[in-house]
Design a protein around this motif. Structure first.
Motif, short mmCIF file in Angstrom:
data_model
loop_
_atom_site.label_atom_id
_atom_site.label_comp_id
_atom_site.label_asym_id
_atom_site.label_seq_id
_atom_site.Cartn_x
_atom_site.Cartn_y
_atom_site.Cartn_z
N TYR A 1 -3.66 6.35 2.66
CA TYR A 1 -4.35 5.94 1.44
C TYR A 1 -5.23 4.73 1.75
N ASN B 1 0.71 3.47 1.93
CA ASN B 1 0.95 3.75 3.35
C ASN B 1 2.30 3.20 3.81
N SER C 1 0.86 -1.18 0.00
CA SER C 1 0.00 0.00 0.00
C SER C 1 0.90 1.23 0.00
N GLN D 1 0.33 11.32 4.20
CA GLN D 1 -0.98 10.93 3.69
C GLN D 1 -1.29 9.47 4.02
#
Length: 193
Positions: free
Chosen positions: A97, A84, A82, A95
């Motif tokens: 996600y 992330n 991911s 961020q």
């Protein structure tokens, strides 16, 4: 013993089954699958994909992401990640996600499995597991798609590259990087030498 009960005894909680998996234990697989879904024993995830939920004190446990992808692809040769994961590099990415990326050799596109969205990307090569070197290369490959300040991130990636093992990073860039990513790391590693 009813045939439906015979099928039930082969099912294990927490497993995801394809229709073909169920067919080995049932001559009327579609009817039996529908009955098991109606009874709440199985949960239909997608056409031909079923989940036998585990029970916990808090209720039903959703299917494991790796198990979903393994059953969908019919193989274990994939890398689930991911955006992330880039946050673990310490580059100041902030961020979060809500998407999962699956590098694999078979499928390409967005699929929803068990209510979760997966972006399947067909790649010729990918590592068996995540490493800092791969994540840094992957970050540069996907930089235009991230909701971050790209120039600041590129600058921090340059500094991070100098902290990592140069030979592992060079190999990761060669094996998994796009042309621009390989050029970026060639230059960074040449400057560091």
């Amino acid at each position: 013993m009813k045939r439906l009960d015979q099928l039930k005894k082969h099912l294990r909680p927490g497993r995801v089954y394809r229709r073909a998996d169920l067919a080995q234990w049932s001559k009327s697989v579609d009817r039996h699958a529908r009955e098991l879904v109606d009874e709440g024993v199985l949960q239909k995830l997608q056409n031909g994909l079923y989940y036998y939920p585990k029970a916990s004190v808090f209720g039903r446990v959703p299917a494991d992401e790796r198990e979903l992808v393994r059953s969908f692809l019919k193989e274990d040769d994939f890398l689930l990640t991911s955006p992330n994961a880039y946050n673990t590099l310490g580059l100041g990415t902030t961020q979060l996600y809500n998407n999962r990326v699956v590098y694999n050799h078979k499928r390409h596109g967005r699929f929803t499995l068990g209510g979760l969205s997966f972006e399947f990307r067909r790649k010729p090569r990918f590592p068996r597991k995540l490493s800092e070197e791969f994540l840094l290369v992957d970050l540069l490959n996907n930089l235009p798609t991230l909701a971050e300040d790209t120039e600041a991130l590129r600058s921090r990636a340059r500094a991070k590259a100098k902290e990592l093992n140069a030979s592992k990073l060079r190999l990761a860039a060669r094996n998994y990087g796009k042309v621009a990513t390989r050029k970026f790391f060639d230059q960074v590693l040449a400057d560091a030498a």
